[in-house]
Enzyme design. Sequence first.
Site, PDB file in Angstrom:
ATOM      1  N   GLU A  98       0.853  -1.200   0.000  1.00 46.95           N
ATOM      2  CA  GLU A  98       0.000   0.000   0.000  1.00 46.95           C
ATOM      3  C   GLU A  98       0.887   1.247   0.000  1.00 46.95           C
ATOM      4  OE1 GLU A  98      -2.434   1.632  -0.669  1.00 46.95           O
ATOM      5  OE2 GLU A  98      -3.976   1.670   0.894  1.00 46.95           O
ATOM      6  N   ASP A  99       0.367   2.346  -0.527  1.00 45.52           N
ATOM      7  CA  ASP A  99       1.155   3.579  -0.561  1.00 45.52           C
ATOM      8  C   ASP A  99       1.302   4.207   0.819  1.00 45.52           C
ATOM      9  OD1 ASP A  99      -1.526   4.342  -0.427  1.00 45.52           O
ATOM     10  OD2 ASP A  99      -1.412   5.815  -2.043  1.00 45.52           O
ATOM     11  N   ASP A 102      -3.096   5.785   6.813  1.00 45.96           N
ATOM     12  CA  ASP A 102      -3.487   7.043   7.444  1.00 45.96           C
ATOM     13  C   ASP A 102      -4.371   6.704   8.654  1.00 45.96           C
ATOM     14  OD1 ASP A 102      -4.011   9.724   7.872  1.00 45.96           O
ATOM     15  OD2 ASP A 102      -5.410   9.931   6.218  1.00 45.96           O
ATOM     16  N   PHE A 151      -0.247  16.342   4.130  1.00 43.66           N
ATOM     17  CA  PHE A 151      -0.654  15.630   2.923  1.00 43.66           C
ATOM     18  C   PHE A 151       0.521  15.509   1.976  1.00 43.66           C
ATOM     19  CE2 PHE A 151      -3.049  14.499  -0.818  1.00 43.66           C
ATOM     20  CZ  PHE A 151      -4.010  13.660  -0.283  1.00 43.66           C
ATOM     21  N   ARG A 164       0.918  11.953  -9.186  1.00 48.34           N
ATOM     22  CA  ARG A 164       1.356  10.563  -8.953  1.00 48.34           C
ATOM     23  C   ARG A 164       2.697  10.276  -9.625  1.00 48.34           C
ATOM     24  NH1 ARG A 164      -2.904   7.525  -6.845  1.00 48.34           N
ATOM     25  NH2 ARG A 164      -4.954   8.005  -7.653  1.00 48.34           N
TER      26      ARG A 164
HETATM   27  P1  IMP Z   1      -6.824   5.277   5.451  1.00 46.94           P
HETATM   28  O1  IMP Z   1      -7.965   4.357   5.235  1.00 46.94           O
HETATM   29  O2  IMP Z   1      -7.246   6.535   6.157  1.00 46.94           O
HETATM   30  O3  IMP Z   1      -5.626   4.641   6.114  1.00 46.94           O
HETATM   31  O4  IMP Z   1      -6.458   5.818   4.030  1.00 46.94           O
HETATM   32  C1  IMP Z   1      -5.501   5.331   3.208  1.00 46.94           C
HETATM   33  C2  IMP Z   1      -5.644   5.962   1.845  1.00 46.94           C
HETATM   34  O5  IMP Z   1      -5.866   7.386   1.927  1.00 46.94           O
HETATM   35  C3  IMP Z   1      -4.348   5.806   1.101  1.00 46.94           C
HETATM   36  O6  IMP Z   1      -4.325   4.619   0.373  1.00 46.94           O
HETATM   37  C4  IMP Z   1      -4.341   7.024   0.211  1.00 46.94           C
HETATM   38  O7  IMP Z   1      -5.038   6.745  -0.982  1.00 46.94           O
HETATM   39  C5  IMP Z   1      -5.109   8.067   0.965  1.00 46.94           C
HETATM   40  N1  IMP Z   1      -4.201   9.036   1.645  1.00 46.94           N
HETATM   41  C6  IMP Z   1      -4.067   9.219   2.975  1.00 46.94           C
HETATM   42  N2  IMP Z   1      -3.161  10.171   3.240  1.00 46.94           N
HETATM   43  C7  IMP Z   1      -2.677  10.579   2.039  1.00 46.94           C
HETATM   44  C8  IMP Z   1      -1.681  11.549   1.648  1.00 46.94           C
HETATM   45  O8  IMP Z   1      -1.042  12.236   2.458  1.00 46.94           O
HETATM   46  N3  IMP Z   1      -1.463  11.676   0.310  1.00 46.94           N
HETATM   47  C9  IMP Z   1      -2.145  10.953  -0.625  1.00 46.94           C
HETATM   48  N4  IMP Z   1      -3.073  10.048  -0.301  1.00 46.94           N
HETATM   49  C10 IMP Z   1      -3.347   9.855   1.017  1.00 46.94           C
END
Ligand code: IMP
Length: 174
Positions: A98-99, A102, A151, A164
């Site tokens: 995963e990237d 959060d 972010f 991206r």
């Molecule tokens: P989570 O479910 O809140 O952990 O969200 C994860 C997803 O939110 C990641 O796969 C990203 O697509 C997006 N995301 C969260 N923070 C960032 C950021 O700082 N930059 C870009 N995408 C983010």
Amino acid sequence: MDKMKKEILFSRKAIDLRVRELAAGISRDYQGRELIVIGVLKGAFIFMADLIRSMTIPCRVDFARLASYGAGSVSNGKVILTKDIETSIRGKDILIVEDIVDTGVTLSYFVEWLQERNPRSLRVCAFLDKRGRRKVTFEADYVGFAIEDGFVVGYGLDFDEKARFLPDVYIMKD
Ligand code: IMP
């Protein structure tokens, strides 16, 4: 896009070094095993491509896509799978790539979804980890860089589908 105010957080050189370290660790841990690497689209595609090419063990790849809904960029706990994997994972060693983690909501959902298919093992490798922002308990097994709130874009990560393609990681200002 050029008007986005941003500052370099991780250079392509720093990323390259860290990805090689992660790949070395993963290769050691899965030596002699049959690994299936599952990338979470779209954000993980660049990281995953670099990671598996730095690994010294073979692997198979698949992809899934998840969408989370909420106000703005914050997910509210509702996640849906918009593209499922196409591989049978029963009895297999699985590494999700995963990237960024959060709130942890997306990955907790996906891990649970995959666990129901009885893999032999299931681990998560996240390029970035915003540990301070969790809404649910979630710990990735391999993490590229832990970061503070803010972010970030580049190296696969987008802001509104932009940025991206950037080879470095930037933190957005304002
Ligand atoms: P989570 O479910 O809140 O952990 O969200 C994860 C997803 O939110 C990641 O796969 C990203 O697509 C997006 N995301 C969260 N923070 C960032 C950021 O700082 N930059 C870009 N995408 C983010």
